[in-house]
Motif scaffolding. Structure first.
Motif, PDB file in Angstrom:
ATOM      1  N   UNK A  68       0.835  -1.215   0.000  1.00 30.65           N
ATOM      2  CA  UNK A  68       0.000   0.000   0.000  1.00 30.65           C
ATOM      3  C   UNK A  68       0.869   1.265   0.000  1.00 30.65           C
ATOM      4  N   UNK A  69       2.014   1.205   0.699  1.00 32.04           N
ATOM      5  CA  UNK A  69       2.878   2.391   0.764  1.00 32.04           C
ATOM      6  C   UNK A  69       3.494   2.715  -0.597  1.00 32.04           C
ATOM      7  N   UNK A  70       3.662   1.716  -1.422  1.00 28.86           N
ATOM      8  CA  UNK A  70       4.195   1.955  -2.772  1.00 28.86           C
ATOM      9  C   UNK A  70       3.064   2.353  -3.720  1.00 28.86           C
ATOM     10  N   UNK A  71       1.912   1.730  -3.528  1.00 24.73           N
ATOM     11  CA  UNK A  71       0.806   2.006  -4.455  1.00 24.73           C
ATOM     12  C   UNK A  71       0.165   3.375  -4.221  1.00 24.73           C
ATOM     13  N   UNK A  72       0.330   3.948  -3.016  1.00 21.16           N
ATOM     14  CA  UNK A  72      -0.265   5.277  -2.783  1.00 21.16           C
ATOM     15  C   UNK A  72       0.671   6.385  -3.257  1.00 21.16           C
ATOM     16  N   UNK A  73       1.423   6.101  -4.283  1.00 23.93           N
ATOM     17  CA  UNK A  73       2.307   7.107  -4.867  1.00 23.93           C
ATOM     18  C   UNK A  73       1.922   7.285  -6.333  1.00 23.93           C
ATOM     19  N   UNK A  74       2.156   8.495  -6.875  1.00 24.89           N
ATOM     20  CA  UNK A  74       1.727   8.727  -8.265  1.00 24.89           C
ATOM     21  C   UNK A  74       2.679   8.088  -9.275  1.00 24.89           C
ATOM     22  N   UNK A  75       2.985   6.821  -9.061  1.00 29.83           N
ATOM     23  CA  UNK A  75       3.903   6.117  -9.964  1.00 29.83           C
ATOM     24  C   UNK A  75       3.091   5.287 -10.948  1.00 29.83           C
TER      25      UNK A  75
END
Lengths: 303, 236
Positions: free
Chosen positions: B81-88
Motif C-alpha cells: 500500500x505504501x508503494x501504491x499510494x504514490x503517483x507512480x
C-alpha cells in the motif's frame, strides 16, 4: 482546497452489500467517519483512496476518479488501518523513500518536515521494526503527509497511541483542517470524533445514516425529545410552571436540579427565559444533556 | 536504482527467506566439484547435475523464491500500500520489481551453472548455460511476479508449475513442452554450445519466441493487474 465526492456509490461482494447508495461530499476541514464495526467505513475509505472499485456510482477527488488513477496520489494521502510498514528501514529512510516516490524536489527536507510534524525526529534513525505501535502509526502518518496532500484519509488513526500522542495527533489534524486540507478519519471511539470534529458522516449497515454537524443532526431529530439539565433558584416552582408549557413533554425533579424533556428545541429555549422571568425565578444552569455525539449516534443506531 | 527497486532489494535481503537462495547453488557447485575431483567422466554426471539439478530444479526454484518474494510478500503483509499510494505508473513498479527479481535469480543461478558447465565441459558451455539461465530467470520471474498478483498462493501454484507441469508432464506429454520454460532454457543453451549433455526438445524459434511471450506477456498482464489492485477491508 480539494473536494472528495461520492455519488450514489454502492459496493457489493457477491450477494453481500457492503455499501449501499451513498452520496457525500467532503469539504476542507476535519470530518469524522463514524459507524459500528462492519458498517462499511473501511470499504468507503478504500474506495476514496482508489483501492476498491465501486460496484456502482462514482468516487472522485476534484472531479478525477480515484479508481485506476495513480495521479490522484499527488493530492491524496492515506493512513490505512493495517499497520504494516517496511520494518527493515529506519523511519527516516522510509519517509525519504516515500518523498522520492512522490518525486518531490527536495525529498530529505520534506521528510524532515514530516517527521518533525509527528514528533519522530528523535527516533528517526531507528529501524521501524523496533518501534511501538504508536511510533509506527506516527511514522505512517509522516509518510502520508510528506508531500503535503490536500486530502488526507485516515483509518482508525489513534489506534495504539498513548493519550499525549493522541492529543498531539488531534492538534495536528485540527491544524491541517484549519489550513484548508480535507481530512477524513474513521473511528469507533465517539469521544475522539467529538473532540476532533463537529462534522460527521455516520454509516450504519452500509447506508449513510446522517451527515453534517452532529449537534445540528440532533436538533433535526424532532421525534425525540431534547433533554436539558436545568438548575434554578426554585426548581420545584419552575417545574410547575414548565409543565404547562406546550413544548415541554416531561419534567423530573432530582437532587441536583431538573431534567426537562422538550419536544421542540427552539420553542423551549425561547419559552424558558420568559417563564422564569414571569415567575421571578433565577436560572443558574441550562445544559442540553443529550447533544453529545454518543447520544446522537445511539439515536441513529436505534432509528 | 529507483526507490521501488531499492526497497525491493532491501526487503529481499532483509528477510531470512534470502538464505533459501544458498543451498541449491552450493549443491550444484559441490556435486560438480566432487565428481570432477574424483575423476568421474563428465558424460556420466554432466546431464544429471547441469540439467537434472541446475536447470530443472535450481533455476526455477530460485526464481520462484525471488519472484514471489519481491511482490508477493508485500501483498501478503500489506506494505505494498505504501508503494501504491504514490503517483507512480504501475508499469514502473512492475518493471522495477521484475528487474530485481530477474537480476537476483539470474546471478544466483547463472554462477553455479557457469562453474558446473566449465567443470563438465568448457568455458563456452559454462557461458551458454549462464546466458540461457538469464533468459530463463527473466521468463520465470515474469510468471511468478504475475502469480503473486492473481492468486493468494503464488508459491504453491509456482511449485505445481515446476514440479507437475515441467517435471512430470514435460517428461511424458510432449505437447506440454511448448509451455515449459525449462525446455526453452535447455534448447537455448544447447544451441549456444552443443554438447551431448543437453538435448533440446523444442525448436530454437519456439524457445526464443515463447520465452519472450512469457516475459513480455507476464509483465503486461501483471501491470494491468496491479492497476486494479484492491485492498479488502478488515472491518468492512
Amino acid at each position: 482546497m480539494s473536494v472528495v465526492e461520492l455519488q450514489n456509490v454502492s459496493r457489493w461482494y457477491g450477494n453481500v452489500v457492503a455499501v449501499n447508495d451513498i452520496s457525500m461530499s467532503l469539504q476542507p476541514g476535519v470530518t469524522g467517519l463514524l459507524g459500528p464495526n462492519g458498517a462499511g467505513k473501511t470499504t468507503v475509505l478504500h474506495m476514496m483512496a482508489g483501492f476498491l472499485a465501486p460496484s456502482r456510482g462514482s468516487v472522485s477527488v476534484d472531479g478525477a476518479p480515484t479508481w485506476r488513477n495513480p495521479a490522484i496520489y499527488r493530492q491524496l494521502g492515506l493512513v490505512a488501518e493495517k499497520e504494516a510498514v517496511h520494518g527493515f528501514l529506519t523511519a527516516r529512510q522510509f519517509v525519504v523513500a516515500c518523498a522520492k516516490m512522490q518525486k518531490l524536489p527536495d525529498a530529505a527536507a520534506a521528510a524532515d518536515r514530516a517527521l518533525r510534524l509527528v514528533e519522530m525526529t528523535d527516533a528517526q534513525d531507528r529501524r521501524i521494526e523496533t518501534f511501538s505501535k504508536g511510533m509506527r502509526q506516527r511514522t505512517r502518518v509522516a509518510a502520508a503527509l510528506v508531500h503535503n496532500p490536500q486530502v488526507l484519509l485516515l483509518d482508525e488513526p489513534f489506534n495504539g497511541m498513548d493519550p499525549r500522542q493522541r492529543m498531539h495527533m488531534m492538534e495536528l489534524l485540527h491544524k491541517l483542517g484549519d489550513e484548508g486540507h480535507t481530512i477524513l478519519f474513521s473511528s469507533h471511539i465517539l469521544e475522539e470524533v467529538e473532540q476532533l470534529s463537529g462534522l460527521v458522516q455516520v454509516i450504519v449497515a452500509g447506508r449513510l445514516a446522517a451527515s453534517g454537524d452532529f449537534r445540528r443532526i440532533r436538533r433535526l431529530m424532532t421525534n425525540r425529545p431534547h433533554v436539558f439539565a436545568v438548575q434554578s433558584s426554585d426548581d420545584r416552582r419552575l417545574a410547575v410552571a414548565l409543565i404547562g408549557e406546550k413544548s415541554v413533554s416531561g419534567v423530573e425533579i432530582e437532587a441536583g436540579g431538573l431534567t426537562v424533556r422538550a419536544s421542540d428545541y427552539g420553542s423551549f429555549t425561547r419559552a424558558l427565559p420568559r417563564i422564569a422571568l414571569g415567575e421571578g425565578i433565577r436560572l443558574r444552569r441550562l445544559l442540553p444533556s443529550d447533544e453529545s455525539l454518543e447520544s446522537v449516534f445511539s439515536y441513529l443506531l436505534e432509528a | 536504482m529507483s526507490t521501488v527497486a531499492y526497497i525491493t532489494v532491501r526487503g529481499l535481503f532483509g528477510r531470512r527467506r534470502a538464505l533459501l537462495l544458498l543451498p541449491l547453488p552450493l549443491l550444484v557447485i559441490g556435486l560438480a566439484l566432487i565428481c570432477r575431483s574424483v575423476g568421474v567422466d563428465a558424460d556420466q554426471w554432466g546431464q544429471a547435475v547441469v540439467q537434472g539439478l541446475g536447470l530443472a530444479v535450481a533455476l526455477p526454484v530460485i526464481s520462484l523464491i525471488v519472484g514471489t518474494g519481491v511482490l508477493g510478500s508485500e501483498v501478503d503483509d500489506g506494505t505494498i500500500v505504501h508503494i501504491l499510494t504514490k503517483p507512480l505508473p504501475r508499469r514502473d513498479i512492475i518493471i522495477a520489481k521484475l528487474l530485481v527479481a530477474a537480476g537476483v535469480s539470474a546471478v544466483t543461478s547463472a554462477v553455479p551453472l557457469f562453474i558446473a558447465g566449465v567443470l563438465a565441459d568448457s568455458v563456452k558451455f559454462g557461458l551458454a548455460l549462464s546466458a540461457a539461465a538469464a533468459v530463463g530467470a527473466l521468463a520465470y520471474s515474469a510468471l511468478f511476479l504475475l502469480l503473486s498478483l492473481v492468486t493468494r498462493r503464488p508459491v504453491l501454484l509456482g511449485l505445481v508449475y515446476i514440479l507437475i507441469w515441467e517435471g512430470l508432464l514435460g517428461r511424458w506429454v510432449s505437447g506440454t513442452r511448448v509451455l515449459s520454460i525449462e525446455q526453452y532454457v535447455i534448447t537455448i543453451a544447447d544451441k549456444l554450445a552443443p554438447t551431448s549433455m543437453l538435448a533440446g526438445k523444442v525448436s530454437v524459434p519456439v524457445a526464443v519466441v515463447m520465452a519472450l511471450i512469457f516475459a513480455i506477456g507476464g509483465t503486461l498482464f501483471a501491470i494491468n493487474r496491479l492497476g486494479s489492485f484492491s485492498v479488502a477491508g478488515e472491518t468492512s
